[in-house]
Design a protein around this motif. Structure first.
Motif, PDB file in Angstrom:
ATOM      1  N   LYS A 260       0.683  -1.734  -0.081  1.00  0.00           N
ATOM      2  CA  LYS A 260       0.121   0.051  -0.225  1.00  0.00           C
ATOM      3  C   LYS A 260       0.539   1.320   0.310  1.00  0.00           C
ATOM      4  N   ASN A 261       2.006   0.822   0.193  1.00  0.00           N
ATOM      5  CA  ASN A 261       2.945   2.149   0.533  1.00  0.00           C
ATOM      6  C   ASN A 261       3.544   2.610  -1.044  1.00  0.00           C
ATOM      7  N   PHE A 262       3.483   3.980  -1.823  1.00  0.00           N
ATOM      8  CA  PHE A 262       2.987   3.923  -3.404  1.00  0.00           C
ATOM      9  C   PHE A 262       4.238   5.013  -3.676  1.00  0.00           C
ATOM     10  N   GLU A 263       4.811   5.467  -1.997  1.00  0.00           N
ATOM     11  CA  GLU A 263       6.362   5.832  -1.965  1.00  0.00           C
ATOM     12  C   GLU A 263       7.683   5.410  -2.479  1.00  0.00           C
ATOM     13  N   MET A 264       7.079   3.688  -1.598  1.00  0.00           N
ATOM     14  CA  MET A 264       8.864   2.452  -2.172  1.00  0.00           C
ATOM     15  C   MET A 264       8.447   2.010  -3.475  1.00  0.00           C
ATOM     16  N   ASN A 265       7.380   1.959  -4.190  1.00  0.00           N
ATOM     17  CA  ASN A 265       6.752   1.422  -5.400  1.00  0.00           C
ATOM     18  C   ASN A 265       7.810   1.383  -6.420  1.00  0.00           C
ATOM     19  N   ASN A 266       8.172   2.583  -6.400  1.00  0.00           N
ATOM     20  CA  ASN A 266       9.542   3.185  -7.659  1.00  0.00           C
ATOM     21  C   ASN A 266      10.741   2.525  -7.063  1.00  0.00           C
ATOM     22  N   PHE A 267      11.195   2.691  -5.861  1.00  0.00           N
ATOM     23  CA  PHE A 267      12.645   1.370  -5.779  1.00  0.00           C
ATOM     24  C   PHE A 267      12.453   0.265  -5.425  1.00  0.00           C
ATOM     25  N   ILE A 268      11.048  -0.385  -5.191  1.00  0.00           N
ATOM     26  CA  ILE A 268      10.547  -1.459  -5.391  1.00  0.00           C
ATOM     27  C   ILE A 268      11.171  -2.370  -6.515  1.00  0.00           C
TER      28      ILE A 268
END
Length: 337
Positions: free
Chosen positions: A85-93
């Motif tokens: 649910k954490n969209f800020e981490m999506n790019n990093f992942i």
């Protein structure tokens, strides 16, 4: 031919093909990871040879790099599940997952293991490493693309693949850098469409299979062997045709997939990327010409008694494939009319 009469090798080769099918048909990231692990554990017995120290070293290096990439991949997919649910981490992942898959296939900036390992392998194992072993990571990459990150990777691939091959004397290392260069094109075809990627991949596999078959039969591993040996003129001509086709020179078949990619780039106004990719192709053609020049121009008179010829049926097969390589482009232009 050695594989056909060795039941162990045939068994591991079957598992290698089967593991790719597991990965690309899996409906979860965890299933993909299991497929990758089976793939790794079946490829190592194929490349390790107790009689050859270089291949034992190559298998150990391959195991270590692939294990690191697998751990990274598993860690990334677990993070993806936890931080859904954490969209800020999506790019990093997505960068993490993409990086671990790029490391698996030997793409820049994780390419340092690739030429070293290819140096320790036979021509057939090199063929597997440069073709089949790229299928799973590329298809998994297409499931979770990070476009901005991959544009940067494509530019690095085509540049390092071209520049790295300039000072090589080993044919295996040279083909490894050529593979890194082509990987840049392959990743871009994957961004455009999966069908185009399959077309590019099949063309690339077809071209390097002929060349590796030639090198295997001539028992050649270094550039200087090409001008010490007095080869049959037809063998030299086949080398010329297939190297030029791999470089992407217009009358040959290898130009067709690159032409389609360049066409797409120009339509979508990727002018800088087009310039970099075309220039890198020119550099690869330069070092292919250097190999062909050495085999065509140099003749050692002391070696006149030493002639290399293939058995007729082998030569006929290679001649037929080279004819396809020349005619392929001419036939394919009718598709565009």
């Amino acid at each position: 031919m050695y594989y056909l009469f060795n039941s162990n090798k045939m068994f591991f080769l079957f598992i290698l093909f089967f593991s790719t099918m597991i990965s690309i048909s899996s409906n979860s990231w965890f299933g993909c990871w299991i497929g990758l692990e089976i793939n790794l554990l079946s490829f190592i017995p194929l490349i390790s040879n107790s009689n050859n120290l270089l291949s034992s070293e190559a298998s150990l290096k391959y195991f270590l790099t692939q294990s690191i990439a697998s751990m990274n991949f598993l860690f990334s997919i677990l993070m993806k599940m936890i931080l859904m649910k954490n969209f800020e981490m999506n790019n990093f992942i997505s960068i993490m997952i993409n990086s671990s898959l790029l490391m698996k296939m030997g793409s820049t900036p994780f390419h340092f293991w690739f030429p070293n390992i290819s140096e320790g392998l036979s021509w057939f194992n090199n063929f597997l490493l440069m073709t089949w072993q790229k299928i799973t990571p590329l298809i998994l990459l297409s499931y979770y693309l990070n476009f901005n990150f991959l544009y940067f990777i494509i530019i690095m691939n085509v540049m390092i693949g071209a520049i790295g091959g300039l000072n090589q004397t080993s044919l295996r290392k040279l083909m490894a850098f050529s593979s890194i260069n082509n990987l840049g094109w392959m990743i871009f075809t994957m961004l455009i469409s999966e069908n185009l990627w399959m077309f590019y991949f099949m063309m690339y596999s077809f071209l390097i299979s002929i060349m590796f078959f030639l090198f295997y039969n001539l028992n050649m591993f270094f550039i200087n062997q090409l001008f010490i040996n007095n080869m049959n003129f037809m063998i030299k001509l086949n080398l010329l045709i297939n190297f030029m086709s791999l470089g992407g020179l217009p009358p040959f078949m290898g130009f067709l997939p690159k032409w389609i990619v360049i066409n797409f780039l120009m339509i979508n106004k990727f002018y800088l990327l087009t310039f970099i990719m075309v220039m890198s192709s020119l550099i690869t053609i330069y070092f292919y010409i250097r190999i062909i020049y050495s085999s065509f121009m140099f003749n050692y008179f002391k070696m006149k008694w030493f002639k290399i010829n293939f058995k007729n049926n082998l030569m006929n097969i290679i001649n037929f494939f080279s004819l396809i390589s020349i005619m392929g482009m001419i036939l394919s232009t009718f598709l565009f009319l």
